[in-house]
Design a protein around this motif. Structure first.
Motif, short mmCIF file in Angstrom:
data_model
loop_
_atom_site.label_atom_id
_atom_site.label_comp_id
_atom_site.label_asym_id
_atom_site.label_seq_id
_atom_site.Cartn_x
_atom_site.Cartn_y
_atom_site.Cartn_z
N ILE A 20 0.85 -1.19 0.00
CA ILE A 20 0.00 0.00 0.00
C ILE A 20 0.88 1.23 0.00
CG2 ILE A 20 -1.66 1.35 1.34
CD1 ILE A 20 -2.93 -1.21 2.27
N ASP A 21 0.70 2.08 -1.01
CA ASP A 21 1.35 3.39 -1.08
C ASP A 21 0.27 4.44 -0.85
OD1 ASP A 21 4.30 2.99 -2.19
OD2 ASP A 21 2.99 1.58 -3.21
N CYS A 22 0.47 5.30 0.12
CA CYS A 22 -0.59 6.20 0.57
C CYS A 22 -0.04 7.61 0.75
CB CYS A 22 -1.17 5.69 1.88
SG CYS A 22 -2.61 6.60 2.47
N GLN A 23 -0.88 8.59 0.41
CA GLN A 23 -0.50 9.99 0.59
C GLN A 23 -1.76 10.80 0.91
OE1 GLN A 23 1.82 11.63 -2.56
NE2 GLN A 23 2.06 13.62 -1.60
N GLN A 24 -1.62 11.74 1.83
CA GLN A 24 -2.74 12.60 2.22
C GLN A 24 -2.89 13.74 1.22
OE1 GLN A 24 -4.25 15.25 6.07
NE2 GLN A 24 -2.16 14.53 5.93
N MET A 25 -4.14 13.99 0.79
CA MET A 25 -4.44 15.09 -0.12
C MET A 25 -5.50 15.96 0.54
SD MET A 25 -2.39 14.56 -2.59
CE MET A 25 -3.00 15.81 -3.71
N ALA A 26 -5.20 17.26 0.61
CA ALA A 26 -6.12 18.21 1.24
C ALA A 26 -6.43 19.31 0.24
CB ALA A 26 -5.52 18.79 2.52
N LEU A 27 -7.68 19.33 -0.27
CA LEU A 27 -8.12 20.37 -1.18
C LEU A 27 -8.77 21.50 -0.39
CD1 LEU A 27 -9.65 18.16 -4.02
CD2 LEU A 27 -7.37 19.17 -3.89
N PRO A 28 -8.69 22.73 -0.88
CA PRO A 28 -9.27 23.87 -0.13
C PRO A 28 -10.76 23.67 0.11
CG PRO A 28 -7.83 24.63 -1.90
CD PRO A 28 -8.00 23.17 -2.10
#
Length: 390
Positions: free
Chosen positions: A135-143
């Motif tokens: 599992i490759d995971c990254q947090q994404m936060a859009l405005p």
């Protein structure tokens, strides 16, 4: 009744011409918009296909690990329909043994930027047979939106099983090497000493008769004992040469070639670097086993009549060269070394982290050339290596 005023004929024609030109421009723009819409639709379909049929699973998770979106590959990997996965927690498919690791991993991803990776044991829907996923995971936060987790899932079961088999093979090779060492010590300490003691007893027996038959029989027994002691010594050296640790790799290779040449009609030359390579015990033993098998294949299988072995120690690497001239035993146009034997040598080289180049000529007047280039790690690292020491 008041009279109506009409525009001049020239002005009406001008207005009609401008309206016609404007109509043509609108039609051209409309056609361009339709073409752009068609291209965007085709690109959307193409990227949708790329998303759905990618070789890895794509998931979008919320902060609680609930699946918001996934592709077809991800659904296949989890063994569930894509519509049924939406709103389902990914932790449901994590094996119980790795549940805590997955929980701590999601907290780590939410608390730090950048990509993160973990390997877990996973379960498919309706099955208790575990498989291994990366599992490759990254947090994404859009405005203006809650943070989400972008996840890729790759089936690495084959690699994990191969790594496990390699570790088992390394442990098995170490166990066999220890058994060889134990047998060698037993032969040397027990059988070898018993034979030597028996020879001393026979020598101490003064002939009570001056019989020629007696002297011949005693001489025959002493000769047989000498041969037996030599055989035990040779077997002991084959199992685990003591000079490998006492005197180094060059001394062990030199003894091996001399012993082989003594048993067969073989001429040889040695060009061994006097500088001892900076390597650990496991790597040194693996290199000796490689040379041992290469010499056996070249001399006994390929029928080599002339052999050259050279070593060279350069900063950060070790180079081993074996050159052999062979007798024409095989059919014309064939190579002296079987492809399977060459693959075995290549496998041993890869197991040590090296690279083997083999040049197999089809002319018996041309030399076989084997060159092994192996990087050397620091001594503290090489001691922990597990090479193929069979």
């Amino acid at each position: 009744m008041p009279s109506q005023r009409h525009p001049p004929d020239g002005l009406a024609e001008k207005l009609a011409h401008e309206l016609h030109v404007h109509q043509i421009e609108l039609e051209s723009q409309n056609e361009e918009l339709r073409r752009t819409k068609s291209d965007l639709s085709a690109a959307r379909d193409r990227y949708q296909d790329l998303f759905d049929f990618a070789p890895v699973g794509y998931f979008t998770l919320d902060r609680d690990g609930v699946i918001q979106e996934c592709n077809l590959t991800g659904a296949i990997l989890l063994g569930e329909h894509r519509t049924a996965l939406k709103g389902c927690s990914l932790s449901r498919f994590v094996a119980p043994a790795d549940g805590d690791r997955w929980h701590l991993f999601t907290r780590q991803v939410l608390g730090a930027d950048g990509p993160h990776r973990i390997e877990l044991a996973l379960l498919r829907a309706g099955s208790q047979d575990a498989w291994h996923g990366q599992i490759d995971c990254q947090q994404m936060a859009l405005p203006g939106q809650e943070p989400t987790l972008w996840v890729t899932l790759t089936d690495v079961t084959a690699r994990v099983l191969a790594d496990f088999d390699q570790r088992v093979a390394a442990l098995d090779a170490d166990a066999r090497e220890l058994e060889r060492h134990r047998v060698a010590l037993a032969l040397h300490e027990d059988l070898g000493q018993r034979l030597s003691a028996l020879k001393m007893e026979l020598v101490s027996l003064a002939p009570c008769e001056k019989s020629e038959v007696y002297r011949e029989r005693l001489g025959g027994l002493l000769t047989s004992l000498d041969d037996a002691v030599s055989t035990v010594r040779r077997i002991t050296q084959d199992l685990r040469p003591p000079m490998l640790n006492d005197l180094g790799l060059a001394a062990a290779i030199e003894w091996l070639v001399h012993d082989t040449a003594r048993r067969v009609d073989l001429s040889f030359t040695l060009s061994l670097d006097a500088v001892a390579p900076d390597m650990g015990e496991q790597t040194r033993l693996a290199l000796y086993r490689f040379v041992q098998q290469a010499v056996a294949l070249l001399v006994f299988d390929a029928g080599s009549i002339e052999l050259h072995i050279g070593t060279h120690c350069a900063p950060g690497r070790f180079v081993l060269v074996l050159r052999s001239r062979w007798q024409c035993k095989a059919k014309p146009g064939t190579t002296p070394l079987e492809p399977e034997a060459a693959r075995i040598l290549e496998h041993r080289a890869r197991a040590m982290g090296g690279r083997l180049v083999i040049d197999l000529p089809r002319d018996p007047l041309v030399w076989i050339h084997l060159e092994l280039v192996m990087p050397l790690a620091k001594p503290q690292d090489t001691d922990a290596e597990h090479g193929d020491t069979r």
